[in-house]
Enzyme design. Structure first.
Site, PDB file in Angstrom:
ATOM      1  CG  ASN A 294       5.442   2.512   5.766  1.00 34.74           C
ATOM      2  OD1 ASN A 294       5.045   2.761   4.981  1.00 34.74           O
ATOM      3  ND2 ASN A 294       6.948   2.017   5.416  1.00 34.74           N
ATOM      4  CD1 TRP A 295      -1.069   0.003   4.988  1.00 36.93           C
ATOM      5  CD2 TRP A 295      -2.092   1.794   3.598  1.00 36.93           C
ATOM      6  NE1 TRP A 295      -1.547  -0.064   5.603  1.00 36.93           N
ATOM      7  CE2 TRP A 295      -2.862   0.404   4.907  1.00 36.93           C
ATOM      8  CE3 TRP A 295      -3.051   2.180   2.560  1.00 36.93           C
ATOM      9  CZ2 TRP A 295      -3.516   1.150   4.868  1.00 36.93           C
ATOM     10  CZ3 TRP A 295      -4.028   1.700   3.050  1.00 36.93           C
ATOM     11  CH2 TRP A 295      -5.125   1.626   4.172  1.00 36.93           C
ATOM     12  CE  LYS A 296       7.892  -0.486   2.915  1.00 35.38           C
ATOM     13  NZ  LYS A 296       8.967  -1.454   3.176  1.00 35.38           N
TER      14      LYS A 296
ATOM     15  CG  HIS B 120      10.206   3.906   5.773  1.00 30.92           C
ATOM     16  ND1 HIS B 120      12.042   3.537   4.665  1.00 30.92           N
ATOM     17  CD2 HIS B 120       9.890   2.962   6.473  1.00 30.92           C
ATOM     18  CE1 HIS B 120      10.859   2.027   4.409  1.00 30.92           C
ATOM     19  NE2 HIS B 120      10.199   1.705   5.639  1.00 30.92           N
TER      20      HIS B 120
ATOM     21  CD  GLU C  97      10.940   1.402   1.806  1.00 28.88           C
ATOM     22  OE1 GLU C  97       9.653   1.913   1.523  1.00 28.88           O
ATOM     23  OE2 GLU C  97      11.348  -0.103   1.758  1.00 28.88           O
TER      24      GLU C  97
ATOM     25  CD  GLU D  25      11.539  -0.774   9.483  1.00 26.22           C
ATOM     26  OE1 GLU D  25      10.172  -1.091   9.405  1.00 26.22           O
ATOM     27  OE2 GLU D  25      11.479   0.183   8.925  1.00 26.22           O
TER      28      GLU D  25
ATOM     29  N   GLY E  15      11.329  -5.720   3.362  1.00 26.51           N
ATOM     30  CA  GLY E  15      10.897  -6.350   1.663  1.00 26.51           C
ATOM     31  C   GLY E  15      11.660  -7.964   1.463  1.00 26.51           C
TER      32      GLY E  15
ATOM     33  CB  SER F  93      10.639  -9.759   6.390  1.00 25.91           C
ATOM     34  OG  SER F  93      10.687  -8.870   4.901  1.00 25.91           O
TER      35      SER F  93
ATOM     36  N   GLY G 200       5.826  -3.414   6.521  1.00 26.36           N
ATOM     37  CA  GLY G 200       5.455  -3.606   5.665  1.00 26.36           C
ATOM     38  C   GLY G 200       4.182  -4.169   4.535  1.00 26.36           C
ATOM     39  N   GLY G 201       4.656  -4.922   3.955  1.00 22.58           N
ATOM     40  CA  GLY G 201       4.342  -5.341   2.982  1.00 22.58           C
ATOM     41  C   GLY G 201       2.655  -6.701   3.768  1.00 22.58           C
TER      42      GLY G 201
END
Ligand code: PGA
Length: 252
Positions: free
Chosen positions: A11-13, A97, A99, A167, A173, A213, A234-235
């Protein structure tokens, strides 16, 4: 014997332009040779989807979107419908998600509508659920509430198209990961919920990911858990090398 194929999703956000997306894809594809039964998925921002879809035609890398609007079309400025995503080559879409829930006001009613809109147009939703740090002691109640409300109107046949991503919000993150044991425990609880609200076959057939993470260093121990069928990353998914290492962890 499990029928569940592992899924590693990135997930690149809000990262990468279409050009940067193309560079990522060109670098990643050769690293995925021989992934076999593992499904690998990138989830770039909307603006990168069309170009990605063209580049990924016939390739063993799937495409997904980060969100969708629940209406099919109309006066919804800024909205993107399921049909538009499918036309760009998306197979999957994230729904709910944390966010989106926390920063964009997607409550469980909206999440349920988005989930049904995705299912209606043959996109495969990845339903994200999880608790905040202050809710951690009440994780079962939070998860149960989200599953009950978000899966409103979803029958057994539709459930088979849904992937669930657990999650814990405190792990997203932050560099803090749920221990493999804690992640396993919560995910097996999700499976028990599915067994009691659908049936045992549905519980065993539903693919459930862990997210929060996930890194090359912890992926092997997380993915080794019996109920964890993959990762939502993510990251660490923003760099082809580290994302490919997480895919490799699923091959073991
Ligand atoms: P993270 O993000 O891997 O950067 O924690 C996970 C996610 O939000 O899906």
């Amino acid at each position: 014997m499990t029928m569940r194929h592992p899924l590693i999703a990135g997930n690149w956000k809000m990262h990468k332009t279409p050009q940067e997306t193309e560079e990522f894809i060109v670098e990643l594809l050769p690293k995925l040779a021989g992934v076999g039964e593992i499904e690998v998925l990138i989830i770039p921002p909307f603006t990168s989807l069309d170009r990605s879809g063209t580049l990924l035609q016939g390739k063993s890398l799937q495409l997904g979107a980060q969100d969708l609007h629940y209406e099919a079309e109309g006066a919804f400025t800024g909205g993107i419908s399921a049909r538009m995503l499918a036309a760009c080559g998306c197979k999957y879409v994230l729904v709910g998600h944390s966010e989106r829930r926390e920063l964009f006001g997607d409550d469980d009613t909206i999440v349920a509508r988005k989930l049904n809109a995705a299912l209606d147009s043959d996109l495969m939703p990845i339903l994200c659920i999880g608790e905040t740090l202050s809710e951690h002691d009440l994780v079962e109640e939070k998860i149960t509430r989200q599953l009950t409300q978000d899966l409103t109107g979803v029958g057994g046949k539709a459930l088979a198209k849904i992937t669930i991503a657990y999650e814990p919000i405190w792990a997203i993150g932050t560099g803090k990961t749920a221990t493999p044991e804690v992640a396993q425990e919560t995910i097996s609880m999700i499976r028990r919920w599915i067994a009691s609200h659908y049936d045992e076959a549905a519980a065993q057939g539903t693919r459930i990911l862990y997210g929060g993470s996930v890194k090359p260093a912890n992926a092997v121990s997380l993915l080794a858990q019996p109920d964890i069928d993959g990762a939502l990353v993510g990251g660490a998914a923003l760099v082809p090398g580290s994302f490919a290492q997480i895919v490799d962890a699923a091959r073991l």
